[in-house]
Design a protein around this motif. Structure first.
Motif: not given
Length: 543
Positions: A1-6, A255-258, A306-307
């Protein structure tokens, strides 16, 4: 999963009406929030979720919006709002706005026009149906705030849909012009520098009324994907949807980024587990720790990669956490810290509701006249008519009324808890002289500093943010224990959810361990059984 600031952020919800009043009119406002930004920065939060401050007649305390691009006068001005965004940014805090687009106020210009006649260009912005053959509402759909979800407009002799108050007509999301207007408005706010949106009852916008589909309708996810593409998708912002009907599988769709929808959702399975099947939250069931653990385990493991989870105990619609899940009479400080530890060490983005960080409690107003919440007042009236006694309903209100969360924030011991120099719009909880920010900041062992330490651990330890979750002792009646594991790093989180001593034995071999945080100040050796005091919790680093 790509890391996000949140992923490693902590969100603090501000309910503006009850947070801090700067001008003495008894209603919290934007300048009041600005005056407390240093306090929130000290706590360590990264994001403020701001409940609605838009122009509104306040039938539902701002969740009935009459102008999305202006500010309610009691809260301040658009200039104040722009100042809040900038002042927060200077403290590395982002502002996410509450996006309420399932419905508007009946005083919104669109609805005023829509009522004029059936041929008005704005008529199709809302959902209308003809009366049934006998002149009654088109069907028996009920409002979430009680009573029929249909209200007759006598000018045109048609009913409009309102899933909430009759002053909150539902928008017609099958109208492309409505969609465009909403997307334009969202971009207008995003261009002002906000950090994203919390999306109020967003799972209702895809409804198909004539087919009996209210939430999670077939148009919902295509609409969210269109919203993502047209507004926030290319911006690095946080979006969280309020979804009362979500399952784990549905949450993955959101919430799956894809899938290019939203960052995360709020699900409420752990909230509604204590609601009565027939009477809902007004006749709550006893707390069931085993069921709670089962639900959290399902959500911690079910989303996988996936979320993303949101983590919360309470908000502006829910009772105070320490009153619902802890012991606010005998172990208020201990159980408030324990609840914080249990939640904040899980995988997901934690949300703190104002006052939670000092252990504020539910309020037991003696008279129904002291309550202000439209849902509370409607159900009190309706349930009495059904045969509930006044005493039964007051017990329900003391446990679950939304006003439990909406009493003014406790800043210090002066009159009205330092919330206002005037008369507050709703009574202050009488225990403010014991529970307030001033006292919390002066006590190094306060609930506040425990939250501060938990927030810091999330920023320092990747295992807290991204580690795998494993539930331990699922059938234990007192202990909630789990591990988080990432790249050879392991944490054990163990909490006693009872007012009695409890014993826990970690069954794996341990060469070394270090206690990172304990709400009793204890240290632990995992090579022997742990005896936990009432509501004791600990975070132990293994190896």
């Amino acid at each position: 999963m790509e890391k996000k600031w949140w992923h490693q952020s902590v969100v603090y919800q501000v309910y503006p009406r009850s947070f801090c009043d700067s001008n003495g009119d008894g209603i919290g406002d934007i300048q009041g929030i600005i005056s407390k930004l240093d306090y929130l920065h000290k706590l360590g939060i990264d994001v403020i979720w701001l409940s609605p401050v838009y122009d509104s007649p306040m039938d539902d305390n701002g969740y009935d919006i009459s102008n999305y691009q202006d500010i309610a006068k009691e809260f301040g001005t658009l200039k104040d709002m722009e100042q809040l965004i900038q002042e927060a940014k200077a403290r590395d805090i982002k502002i996410i706005m509450d996006l309420v687009v399932n419905h508007t106020s009946d005083e919104h210009a669109w609805f005023i026009e829509a009522k004029k006649n059936k041929d008005n260009p704005y008529r199709d912005y809302y959902i209308w149906r003809k009366p049934s053959a006998d002149g009654k509402p088109p069907n028996d759909l009920q409002s979430i705030f009680s009573g029929s979800a249909w209200e007759l407009d006598e000018t045109t002799n048609e009913y409009y849909l309102h899933l909430f108050s009759k002053k909150q007509p539902d928008l017609n999301w099958e109208n492309d012009q409505v969609v465009k207007e909403i997307f334009d408005m969202m971009n207008w706010w995003l261009d002002k520098g906000i950090g994203g949106f919390r999306m109020d009852v967003i799972d209702l916008i895809g409804k198909e009324i004539d087919k009996g589909i209210i939430d999670n309708g077939p148009h919902l996810h295509p609409l969210l994907q269109s919203m993502n593409k047209a507004t926030f998708g290319h911006r690095d912002v946080l979006t969280v949807g309020e979804t009362w009907g979500a399952t784990v599988d549905i949450a993955k769709l959101y919430s799956n980024p894809a899938r290019d929808e939203v960052s995360m959702i709020f699900q409420f399975e752990h909230v509604t587990m204590s609601w009565d099947e027939e009477h809902g939250k007004w006749r709550p069931k006893p707390f069931d720790l085993i069921k709670l653990k089962e639900i959290f385990h399902k959500w911690q493991t079910g989303l996988g990669k996936q979320g993303w989870n949101s983590l919360f105990w309470n908000n502006h619609d829910l009772p105070r956490a320490v009153s619902k899940y802890g012991d606010d009479k005998h172990y208020r400080v201990e159980s408030a810290k324990m609840l914080a530890t249990t939640l904040h060490m899980m995988r997901g983005t934690p949300y703190i509701f104002q006052g939670e960080e000092i252990g504020m409690t539910n309020v037991s107003f003696e008279s129904i006249d002291s309550y202000r919440d439209i849902e509370t007042l409607n159900f009190y009236r309706d349930k009495l008519a059904e045969g509930f006694t006044h005493e039964e309903m007051m017990d329900g209100l003391w446990a679950n009324s939304r006003d439990n969360a909406r009493t003014p924030m406790h800043w210090h011991t002066s009159e009205y808890a330092g919330f206002t120099t005037g008369t507050p719009w709703i009574d202050v909880n009488p225990n403010y002289s014991d529970i307030n920010v001033e006292a919390a900041l002066a006590d190094e062992n306060s609930v506040f500093y425990h939250y501060q330490k938990l927030i810091q651990l999330r920023k320092e330890l990747p295992v807290v943010v991204y580690g795998d979750f494993e539930l331990l002792v699922p059938k234990d009646q007192q202990i909630f224990a789990y591990t988080r594991t990432l790249d050879g790093h392991k944490l054990l989180i163990v909490s006693n959810f009872s007012a009695e001593k409890a014993t826990f034995h970690y069954k794996e071999a341990v060469n070394s361990c270090k206690t990172l945080l304990s709400n009793y100040g204890n240290t632990y050796d995992l090579q022997q059984a742990l005896t936990l005091a009432p509501y004791e919790s600990a975070i132990i680093q293994i190896g």
